[in-house]
Motif scaffolding. Structure first.
Motif, PDB file in Angstrom:
ATOM      1  N   THR A  64      30.128  36.485  27.664  1.00  0.00           N
ATOM      2  CA  THR A  64      31.441  37.000  28.030  1.00  0.00           C
ATOM      3  C   THR A  64      31.411  37.950  29.224  1.00  0.00           C
ATOM      4  O   THR A  64      30.356  38.474  29.602  1.00  0.00           O
ATOM      5  N   GLY A  65      32.583  38.159  29.786  1.00  0.00           N
ATOM      6  CA  GLY A  65      32.730  39.178  30.817  1.00  0.00           C
ATOM      7  C   GLY A  65      32.768  40.558  30.180  1.00  0.00           C
ATOM      8  O   GLY A  65      32.992  40.699  28.980  1.00  0.00           O
ATOM      9  N   SER A  66      32.511  41.568  31.023  1.00  0.00           N
ATOM     10  CA  SER A  66      32.566  42.942  30.537  1.00  0.00           C
ATOM     11  C   SER A  66      32.551  43.903  31.720  1.00  0.00           C
ATOM     12  O   SER A  66      31.978  43.604  32.765  1.00  0.00           O
ATOM     13  N   ARG A  67      33.193  45.053  31.542  1.00  0.00           N
ATOM     14  CA  ARG A  67      33.169  46.075  32.597  1.00  0.00           C
ATOM     15  C   ARG A  67      31.752  46.620  32.796  1.00  0.00           C
ATOM     16  O   ARG A  67      31.437  47.164  33.852  1.00  0.00           O
ATOM     17  N   SER A  68      30.918  46.521  31.775  1.00  0.00           N
ATOM     18  CA  SER A  68      29.565  47.086  31.924  1.00  0.00           C
ATOM     19  C   SER A  68      28.729  46.177  32.829  1.00  0.00           C
ATOM     20  O   SER A  68      29.094  45.030  33.105  1.00  0.00           O
ATOM     21  N   ASN A  69      27.597  46.728  33.283  1.00  0.00           N
ATOM     22  CA  ASN A  69      26.766  46.038  34.279  1.00  0.00           C
ATOM     23  C   ASN A  69      25.329  45.890  33.798  1.00  0.00           C
ATOM     24  O   ASN A  69      24.810  46.764  33.095  1.00  0.00           O
ATOM     25  N   ILE A 111      30.323  33.657  31.797  1.00  0.00           N
ATOM     26  CA  ILE A 111      31.523  34.082  32.534  1.00  0.00           C
ATOM     27  C   ILE A 111      31.347  35.510  33.054  1.00  0.00           C
ATOM     28  O   ILE A 111      31.028  36.416  32.274  1.00  0.00           O
ATOM     29  N   CYS A 112      31.501  35.683  34.349  1.00  0.00           N
ATOM     30  CA  CYS A 112      31.504  36.987  35.023  1.00  0.00           C
ATOM     31  C   CYS A 112      30.229  37.770  34.722  1.00  0.00           C
ATOM     32  O   CYS A 112      29.183  37.416  35.263  1.00  0.00           O
ATOM     33  N   ARG A 113      30.270  38.798  33.878  1.00  0.00           N
ATOM     34  CA  ARG A 113      29.012  39.474  33.547  1.00  0.00           C
ATOM     35  C   ARG A 113      28.000  38.483  32.991  1.00  0.00           C
ATOM     36  O   ARG A 113      26.809  38.575  33.275  1.00  0.00           O
ATOM     37  N   PHE A 115      27.674  35.444  33.838  1.00  0.00           N
ATOM     38  CA  PHE A 115      27.117  34.711  34.984  1.00  0.00           C
ATOM     39  C   PHE A 115      26.021  35.541  35.650  1.00  0.00           C
ATOM     40  O   PHE A 115      24.963  35.027  36.022  1.00  0.00           O
ATOM     41  N   GLN A 116      26.271  36.839  35.757  1.00  0.00           N
ATOM     42  CA  GLN A 116      25.271  37.732  36.351  1.00  0.00           C
ATOM     43  C   GLN A 116      24.026  37.829  35.461  1.00  0.00           C
ATOM     44  O   GLN A 116      22.895  37.837  35.947  1.00  0.00           O
ATOM     45  N   GLU A 117      24.261  37.863  34.148  1.00  0.00           N
ATOM     46  CA  GLU A 117      23.123  37.866  33.206  1.00  0.00           C
ATOM     47  C   GLU A 117      22.309  36.576  33.333  1.00  0.00           C
ATOM     48  O   GLU A 117      21.082  36.590  33.292  1.00  0.00           O
ATOM     49  N   VAL A 150      48.707  41.134  37.825  1.00  0.00           N
ATOM     50  CA  VAL A 150      47.907  41.626  38.955  1.00  0.00           C
ATOM     51  C   VAL A 150      46.435  41.642  38.562  1.00  0.00           C
ATOM     52  O   VAL A 150      45.554  41.181  39.280  1.00  0.00           O
ATOM     53  N   ARG A 151      46.187  42.136  37.327  1.00  0.00           N
ATOM     54  CA  ARG A 151      44.792  42.298  36.877  1.00  0.00           C
ATOM     55  C   ARG A 151      44.075  40.952  36.801  1.00  0.00           C
ATOM     56  O   ARG A 151      42.942  40.807  37.218  1.00  0.00           O
ATOM     57  N   THR A 152      44.788  39.949  36.247  1.00  0.00           N
ATOM     58  CA  THR A 152      44.119  38.658  36.009  1.00  0.00           C
ATOM     59  C   THR A 152      44.705  37.539  36.874  1.00  0.00           C
ATOM     60  O   THR A 152      44.419  36.372  36.643  1.00  0.00           O
ATOM     61  N   SER A 184      39.680  37.537  40.018  1.00  0.00           N
ATOM     62  CA  SER A 184      38.465  38.242  40.440  1.00  0.00           C
ATOM     63  C   SER A 184      38.461  39.657  39.875  1.00  0.00           C
ATOM     64  O   SER A 184      39.329  40.472  40.208  1.00  0.00           O
ATOM     65  N   LEU A 185      37.489  39.933  38.983  1.00  0.00           N
ATOM     66  CA  LEU A 185      37.428  41.255  38.337  1.00  0.00           C
ATOM     67  C   LEU A 185      35.978  41.743  38.300  1.00  0.00           C
ATOM     68  O   LEU A 185      35.416  42.025  37.242  1.00  0.00           O
ATOM     69  N   HIS A 186      35.345  41.776  39.463  1.00  0.00           N
ATOM     70  CA  HIS A 186      33.930  42.172  39.455  1.00  0.00           C
ATOM     71  C   HIS A 186      33.572  42.967  40.702  1.00  0.00           C
ATOM     72  O   HIS A 186      34.131  42.766  41.773  1.00  0.00           O
ATOM     73  N   ASN A 187      32.632  43.881  40.521  1.00  0.00           N
ATOM     74  CA  ASN A 187      32.070  44.654  41.633  1.00  0.00           C
ATOM     75  C   ASN A 187      30.720  44.086  42.045  1.00  0.00           C
ATOM     76  O   ASN A 187      30.307  44.219  43.186  1.00  0.00           O
ATOM     77  N   GLN A 188      30.030  43.485  41.064  1.00  0.00           N
ATOM     78  CA  GLN A 188      28.684  43.016  41.313  1.00  0.00           C
ATOM     79  C   GLN A 188      28.707  41.505  41.587  1.00  0.00           C
ATOM     80  O   GLN A 188      29.706  40.824  41.357  1.00  0.00           O
ATOM     81  N   GLY A 189      27.575  41.013  42.072  1.00  0.00           N
ATOM     82  CA  GLY A 189      27.482  39.580  42.347  1.00  0.00           C
ATOM     83  C   GLY A 189      26.039  39.176  42.551  1.00  0.00           C
ATOM     84  O   GLY A 189      25.146  40.031  42.657  1.00  0.00           O
ATOM     85  N   TRP A 225      34.357  33.957  37.980  1.00  0.00           N
ATOM     86  CA  TRP A 225      35.756  34.269  37.652  1.00  0.00           C
ATOM     87  C   TRP A 225      36.003  34.086  36.155  1.00  0.00           C
ATOM     88  O   TRP A 225      35.052  33.850  35.411  1.00  0.00           O
ATOM     89  N   HIS A 226      37.257  34.240  35.733  1.00  0.00           N
ATOM     90  CA  HIS A 226      37.598  34.243  34.304  1.00  0.00           C
ATOM     91  C   HIS A 226      38.548  33.114  33.965  1.00  0.00           C
ATOM     92  O   HIS A 226      39.772  33.295  33.945  1.00  0.00           O
ATOM     93  N   PRO A 227      38.025  31.940  33.624  1.00  0.00           N
ATOM     94  CA  PRO A 227      38.926  30.834  33.238  1.00  0.00           C
ATOM     95  C   PRO A 227      39.622  31.074  31.901  1.00  0.00           C
ATOM     96  O   PRO A 227      40.657  30.470  31.627  1.00  0.00           O
ATOM     97  N   GLU A 228      39.105  32.000  31.103  1.00  0.00           N
ATOM     98  CA  GLU A 228      39.718  32.268  29.792  1.00  0.00           C
ATOM     99  C   GLU A 228      41.104  32.895  29.922  1.00  0.00           C
ATOM    100  O   GLU A 228      41.887  32.894  28.969  1.00  0.00           O
ATOM    101  N   TYR A 229      41.426  33.415  31.119  1.00  0.00           N
ATOM    102  CA  TYR A 229      42.768  33.979  31.322  1.00  0.00           C
ATOM    103  C   TYR A 229      43.778  32.913  31.721  1.00  0.00           C
ATOM    104  O   TYR A 229      44.979  33.126  31.659  1.00  0.00           O
ATOM    105  N   ASP A 230      43.296  31.741  32.146  1.00  0.00           N
ATOM    106  CA  ASP A 230      44.203  30.762  32.771  1.00  0.00           C
ATOM    107  C   ASP A 230      44.297  29.414  32.080  1.00  0.00           C
ATOM    108  O   ASP A 230      45.090  28.569  32.456  1.00  0.00           O
TER     109      ASP A 230
HETATM  110  N1  LIG Z   1      30.734  44.515  35.307  1.00  0.00           N
HETATM  111  C1  LIG Z   1      30.390  43.394  36.155  1.00  0.00           C
HETATM  112  C2  LIG Z   1      30.948  42.110  35.567  1.00  0.00           C
HETATM  113  C3  LIG Z   1      32.440  42.094  35.674  1.00  0.00           C
HETATM  114  C4  LIG Z   1      33.162  41.474  34.523  1.00  0.00           C
HETATM  115  O1  LIG Z   1      32.615  40.801  33.657  1.00  0.00           O
HETATM  116  N2  LIG Z   1      34.447  41.767  34.515  1.00  0.00           N
HETATM  117  C5  LIG Z   1      35.281  41.472  33.405  1.00  0.00           C
HETATM  118  C6  LIG Z   1      36.075  42.673  33.079  1.00  0.00           C
HETATM  119  C7  LIG Z   1      36.887  42.392  31.844  1.00  0.00           C
HETATM  120  C8  LIG Z   1      38.294  42.772  32.074  1.00  0.00           C
HETATM  121  O2  LIG Z   1      38.491  43.918  32.522  1.00  0.00           O
HETATM  122  O3  LIG Z   1      39.175  41.941  31.813  1.00  0.00           O
HETATM  123  C9  LIG Z   1      30.889  43.594  37.576  1.00  0.00           C
HETATM  124  O4  LIG Z   1      31.674  44.544  37.801  1.00  0.00           O
HETATM  125  O5  LIG Z   1      30.517  42.788  38.437  1.00  0.00           O
END
Ligand SMILES: N[C@@H](CCC(=O)NCCCC(=O)O)C(=O)O
Length: 268
Positions: A64-69, A111-113, A115-117, A150-152, A184-189, A225-230
């Protein structure tokens, strides 16, 4: 019987004492019950025990995606800037789990995080703040952005490589491979792709936005990106989950067959 799909959890503080809880967004549970047509099971961030004890009972894995890195120690990166959220328990769970799942051919969607993992687990590295790099876009969405659309919402396009796994997965759908809109909700890549990471889609600034895994015996796809939102209104997002679900269904069928075979042979 629906295939059993493991969903990675984060450790997040809850309540007045910040009690650590293992959590995943409802979006992931609903997408597994919906277009994946699977049965979701949350995987606590409990370290290698999850891959050792639980993986053999799963028919698919959703990272899953996550704000953590991902902690930089896993890719010899520089320490994060002060205040950058991390989740060591999740890293210690998902990185070995990804390697074990790919080796076992368990279908995997990252997805997102996640994908980075996937990239880090297989030996790649990450850029920690793409927006600070010369010539790169800002791919992030402020954590406090409360306006959902806006967020998603769609934030940029990606170019999909002709003949790629993603192009095959989207066969028959109507879209412009040169400019697929994504959120697009990521800082890292991805900085250095892992040796087996096969990039398949890129943002206009060159950021790798999707990949498959060379030589993976099973379905192994990652998207930034996050297909789970769309998925409820976007056929491309829905198809990603449908194909993941079909792979998990087939994996479950073969797993049941293999389990029945020894006793069938013994009965002869
Ligand atoms: N933290 C990493 C991965 C970004 C990520 O998975 N974002 C999803 C956030 C969930 C949400 O707020 O809906 C990065 O910043 O690259």
């Amino acid at each position: 019987m629906r295939p059993l799909i493991g969903i990675s959890c984060c450790v997040k503080p809850f309540g007045p004492t910040g009690m650590p809880n293992h959590a995943a967004s409802d979006h992931y549970v609903r997408v597994i019950l919906g277009p994946v047509e699977g049965m979701p099971v949350l995987l606590p961030a409990a370290g290698e025990a999850i891959s050792r004890e639980l993986l053999s009972r799963l028919d698919g894995l959703l990272l899953t995606g996550s704000r953590s890195n991902v902690c930089p120690v896993y890719y010899d990166g520089p320490q994060h800037a002060e205040g950058t959220p991390e989740d060591e328990a999740r890293d210690a769970t998902t990185l070995p789990l990804i390697r074990a799942a790919i080796a076992a051919g368990v279908p995997l969607l990252a997805i997102c995080r996640g994908f980075q993992e996937l990239n880090v687990a297989l030996g790649g590295s990450l850029d920690q703040r793409i927006q600070d790099l010369e010539g790169r876009m800002d791919h992030s969405t402020p954590a406090d952005q409360a306006i959902v659309r806006v967020r998603t919402g769609k934030a940029h396009s990606v170019r999909v490589a002709a003949g790629s796994g993603l192009a095959r997965l989207w066969a028959g759908l109507d879209y412009d491979a040169a400019a697929v809109p994504v959120n697009s909700l990521h800082n890292q890549g991805v900085a250095r792709p892992a040796p087996r990471l096969r990039p398949e889609a890129w943002a206009p600034d060159g950021t790798i936005e999707a990949a498959s895994i060379e030589g993976a015996p099973g379905f192994a796809v990652g998207v930034q990106w996050h297909p789970e939102y769309d998925w409820e209104r976007d056929p491309l997002s829905r198809r990603i989950f449908e194909r993941f679900g079909a792979a998990a269904e087939e994996f479950a069928r073969r797993r049941m067959l293999n389990r029945a075979l020894p006793s069938a042979v013994a009965a002869e």
